[in-house]
Design a protein around this motif. Structure first.
Motif, mmCIF file in Angstrom:
data_model
loop_
_atom_site.group_PDB
_atom_site.id
_atom_site.type_symbol
_atom_site.label_atom_id
_atom_site.label_comp_id
_atom_site.label_asym_id
_atom_site.label_seq_id
_atom_site.Cartn_x
_atom_site.Cartn_y
_atom_site.Cartn_z
ATOM 1 N N ILE A 71 0.864 -1.186 0.000
ATOM 2 C CA ILE A 71 0.000 0.000 0.000
ATOM 3 C C ILE A 71 0.896 1.230 0.000
ATOM 4 C CG2 ILE A 71 -1.857 1.240 1.163
ATOM 5 C CD1 ILE A 71 -2.542 -1.382 2.615
ATOM 6 N N ILE A 72 0.624 2.156 -0.899
ATOM 7 C CA ILE A 72 1.355 3.419 -0.979
ATOM 8 C C ILE A 72 0.345 4.547 -0.843
ATOM 9 C CG2 ILE A 72 2.868 4.892 -2.364
ATOM 10 C CD1 ILE A 72 3.735 2.374 -3.884
ATOM 11 N N GLY A 73 0.575 5.430 0.101
ATOM 12 C CA GLY A 73 -0.324 6.567 0.283
ATOM 13 C C GLY A 73 0.453 7.863 0.312
ATOM 14 N N THR A 74 -0.096 8.890 -0.323
ATOM 15 C CA THR A 74 0.556 10.200 -0.339
ATOM 16 C C THR A 74 -0.325 11.225 0.344
ATOM 17 O OG1 THR A 74 -0.373 10.671 -2.534
ATOM 18 C CG2 THR A 74 1.821 9.715 -2.466
ATOM 19 N N SER A 75 0.309 12.102 1.145
ATOM 20 C CA SER A 75 -0.372 13.201 1.816
ATOM 21 C C SER A 75 -1.522 12.675 2.679
ATOM 22 C CB SER A 75 -0.845 14.224 0.780
ATOM 23 O OG SER A 75 -1.269 15.412 1.424
ATOM 24 N N MET A 76 -2.751 13.107 2.420
ATOM 25 C CA MET A 76 -3.891 12.580 3.157
ATOM 26 C C MET A 76 -3.945 11.063 3.035
ATOM 27 S SD MET A 76 -7.959 13.257 2.536
ATOM 28 C CE MET A 76 -7.926 12.250 1.019
ATOM 29 N N GLY A 77 -3.629 10.555 1.848
ATOM 30 C CA GLY A 77 -3.591 9.110 1.647
ATOM 31 C C GLY A 77 -2.541 8.436 2.505
ATOM 32 N N GLY A 78 -1.462 9.158 2.826
ATOM 33 C CA GLY A 78 -0.458 8.622 3.735
ATOM 34 C C GLY A 78 -0.997 8.494 5.141
ATOM 35 N N MET A 79 -1.866 9.435 5.533
ATOM 36 C CA MET A 79 -2.514 9.353 6.838
ATOM 37 C C MET A 79 -3.390 8.114 6.921
ATOM 38 S SD MET A 79 -5.781 10.015 8.321
ATOM 39 C CE MET A 79 -6.570 11.276 7.307
ATOM 40 N N SER A 138 -8.002 11.424 11.803
ATOM 41 C CA SER A 138 -6.539 11.513 11.875
ATOM 42 C C SER A 138 -6.041 11.199 13.277
ATOM 43 C CB SER A 138 -6.061 12.900 11.449
ATOM 44 O OG SER A 138 -6.468 13.899 12.372
ATOM 45 N N GLU A 139 -6.854 11.441 14.287
ATOM 46 C CA GLU A 139 -6.428 11.161 15.659
ATOM 47 C C GLU A 139 -6.444 9.664 15.975
ATOM 48 O OE1 GLU A 139 -8.804 13.693 18.122
ATOM 49 O OE2 GLU A 139 -7.555 15.465 17.716
ATOM 50 N N GLN A 140 -6.875 8.859 15.030
ATOM 51 C CA GLN A 140 -6.770 7.404 15.180
ATOM 52 C C GLN A 140 -5.373 6.898 14.799
ATOM 53 O OE1 GLN A 140 -10.017 5.340 13.135
ATOM 54 N NE2 GLN A 140 -11.345 7.112 13.422
ATOM 55 N N ARG A 141 -4.505 7.813 14.357
ATOM 56 C CA ARG A 141 -3.162 7.428 13.932
ATOM 57 C C ARG A 141 -2.433 6.718 15.067
ATOM 58 N NH1 ARG A 141 -3.413 13.106 14.399
ATOM 59 N NH2 ARG A 141 -2.342 13.838 16.284
ATOM 60 N N ASP A 165 4.478 18.798 7.529
ATOM 61 C CA ASP A 165 5.720 18.485 8.229
ATOM 62 C C ASP A 165 5.384 17.587 9.425
ATOM 63 O OD1 ASP A 165 8.196 18.328 9.366
ATOM 64 O OD2 ASP A 165 8.283 20.408 10.039
ATOM 65 N N THR A 166 5.386 16.284 9.190
ATOM 66 C CA THR A 166 5.029 15.357 10.266
ATOM 67 C C THR A 166 6.125 14.319 10.513
ATOM 68 O OG1 THR A 166 3.850 13.894 8.714
ATOM 69 C CG2 THR A 166 2.557 15.616 9.813
ATOM 70 N N LEU A 167 7.338 14.591 10.045
ATOM 71 C CA LEU A 167 8.427 13.641 10.221
ATOM 72 C C LEU A 167 8.683 13.361 11.700
ATOM 73 C CD1 LEU A 167 10.786 11.885 9.355
ATOM 74 C CD2 LEU A 167 12.158 13.962 9.059
ATOM 75 N N GLY A 168 8.694 14.416 12.514
ATOM 76 C CA GLY A 168 8.952 14.236 13.936
ATOM 77 C C GLY A 168 7.923 13.330 14.590
ATOM 78 N N MET A 169 6.648 13.578 14.307
ATOM 79 C CA MET A 169 5.575 12.764 14.864
ATOM 80 C C MET A 169 5.687 11.323 14.390
ATOM 81 S SD MET A 169 1.460 13.250 14.280
ATOM 82 C CE MET A 169 1.445 14.834 15.114
ATOM 83 N N PHE A 170 5.949 11.145 13.097
ATOM 84 C CA PHE A 170 6.041 9.802 12.522
ATOM 85 C C PHE A 170 7.196 9.026 13.136
ATOM 86 C CE2 PHE A 170 7.148 6.659 9.306
ATOM 87 C CZ PHE A 170 5.923 6.243 8.812
ATOM 88 N N SER A 171 8.346 9.685 13.289
ATOM 89 C CA SER A 171 9.549 9.001 13.759
ATOM 90 C C SER A 171 9.462 8.610 15.224
ATOM 91 C CB SER A 171 10.781 9.886 13.529
ATOM 92 O OG SER A 171 10.680 11.092 14.265
ATOM 93 N N GLU A 172 8.518 9.150 15.966
ATOM 94 C CA GLU A 172 8.309 8.721 17.346
ATOM 95 C C GLU A 172 7.738 7.310 17.401
ATOM 96 O OE1 GLU A 172 5.849 11.545 19.308
ATOM 97 O OE2 GLU A 172 7.319 13.173 19.214
#
Length: 338
Positions: A71-79, A138-141, A165-172
């Motif tokens: 599965i590949i998602g971009t932007s909102m699709g990445g969420m 999105s808060e279900q992430r 810019d969500t790299l910091g959140m993702f990398s946690e």
């Protein structure tokens, strides 16, 4: 799409689910790239409903019925993609705080779809209630993450992305994440040189495929801090058939100087090689301990250790046989991936 190449063997016979971004559709340019680059894969790209919970429910249904291999998602699709547990996934510039992104960038009111949709709808309206729906979803992430998810999810973040810019959140939560050269929207260059290498790694793992290993000494790659002629071209060709690692001797003396020099090497590789060097860089003074198939290194790069036989076929860059990277390209082209 001059940069786009076909890779008939990659993802062959497999299913790729693409999850598009906000105000896009399953007829986006990324879908065209996927179908062009992987002609023997089945690319599934549904038009997502505007209401986010409906979109997520649809995606879960597609996953249940199609069982995609990737599965590949971009932007909102990445969420959305991050929340589709149990699959190999690539999140490209994921808009993990989509509601805040919508408000900050004027994505409210009447919106036009950027790509045609199968239902023919051309516009939609975003009000406060819909923004709240996006916030709730999105808060279900990250909910229900498992160790398997952590291993099977990759995050790619454009270093020129001025929208998300969500790299910091993702990398946690996910360790497999890196920047790539590009903006929020992928183009041919960022797709081919950043996303395709990751897809290749995933396909290799799924197929238990072990490619021949090539080590490349960092000393062969630059002249006055600039890439040596044809070096980048050669590496892009080599990674299509080989598992490529970049090798640098650790600085002598240790301490802060060592840290700075290692950081400089990594910075150079990030700037000029980018994603293919991610998790593929080795610092060692003992090159003879690296087991592989080929080792491209400068003449005398190992010092006294040159007297020790490498556990890989040596390719002496700068020698009469391999004076330039074009010579190396010709040599490996003849080998045909062997």
């Amino acid at each position: 799409m001059d940069l786009v190449k076909q890779f008939p063997d990659l993802m062959a016979g497999k299913k790729i689910l693409y999850v598009h971004g906000f105000a896009s559709s399953g007829q986006s340019g990324t879908v065209t790239r996927l179908r062009t680059v992987f002609p023997n894969a089945t690319v599934i790209a549904p038009d997502l409903p505007i209401h986010p919970q409906e979109a997520l429910d649809l995606l879960h249904h597609v996953c249940d019925t199609e069982q995609p291999d990737l599965i590949i998602g971009t932007s909102m699709g990445g969420m959305y993609t991050e929340q589709l547990r149990g699959y190999d996934r690539i999140c490209v510039n994921p808009a993990l705080e989509i509601a805040e992104t919508m408000k900050a960038h004027g994505m409210t009111g009447t919106q036009q779809f950027q790509n045609p949709r199968l239902d023919g709808v051309q516009e939609f309206y975003v009000d406060k209630a819909l923004v709240k729906e996006y916030r709730d979803v999105s808060e279900q992430r990250f909910q229900g993450m498992t160790p398997e998810d952590e291993r099977r999810v990759y995050g790619l973040f454009g270093d020129k992305d001025d929208l998300v810019d969500t790299l910091g959140m993702f990398s946690e939560h996910y360790s497999q994440n890196t920047n790539f050269h590009g903006g929020h929207r992928m183009d041919d260059h960022s797709f081919m040189h950043s996303v395709v290498p990751v897809i290749r790694w995933i396909d290799d793992r799924q197929e238990h495929r072990q490619r021949p290993i090539i080590y490349i000494g960092i000393e062969t790659m630059s002249r006055e801090l600039k890439p040596a002629p044809s070096c980048q071209k050669a590496i892009r060709l080599l990674i299509e058939h080989y598992e490529v690692f970049f090798v640098s001797p650790p600085p002598l003396g240790g301490g802060l100087g060592e840290t700075v020099q290692c950081a400089t090497t990594l910075s150079w590789l990030y700037e000029h090689i980018n994603v293919p060097a991610w998790q593929h860089t080795i610092f060692t003074p003992r090159r003879e301990l690296l087991y592989g198939d080929y080792f491209i290194q400068g003449q005398g790069a190992g010092g006294k250790e040159q007297e020790v036989e490498l556990m890989a076929t040596p390719i002496e860059f700068g020698s009469d046989t391999f004076k330039t990277w074009d010579d190396i390209i010709e040599y490996f082209s003849r080998l045909g991936g062997q």
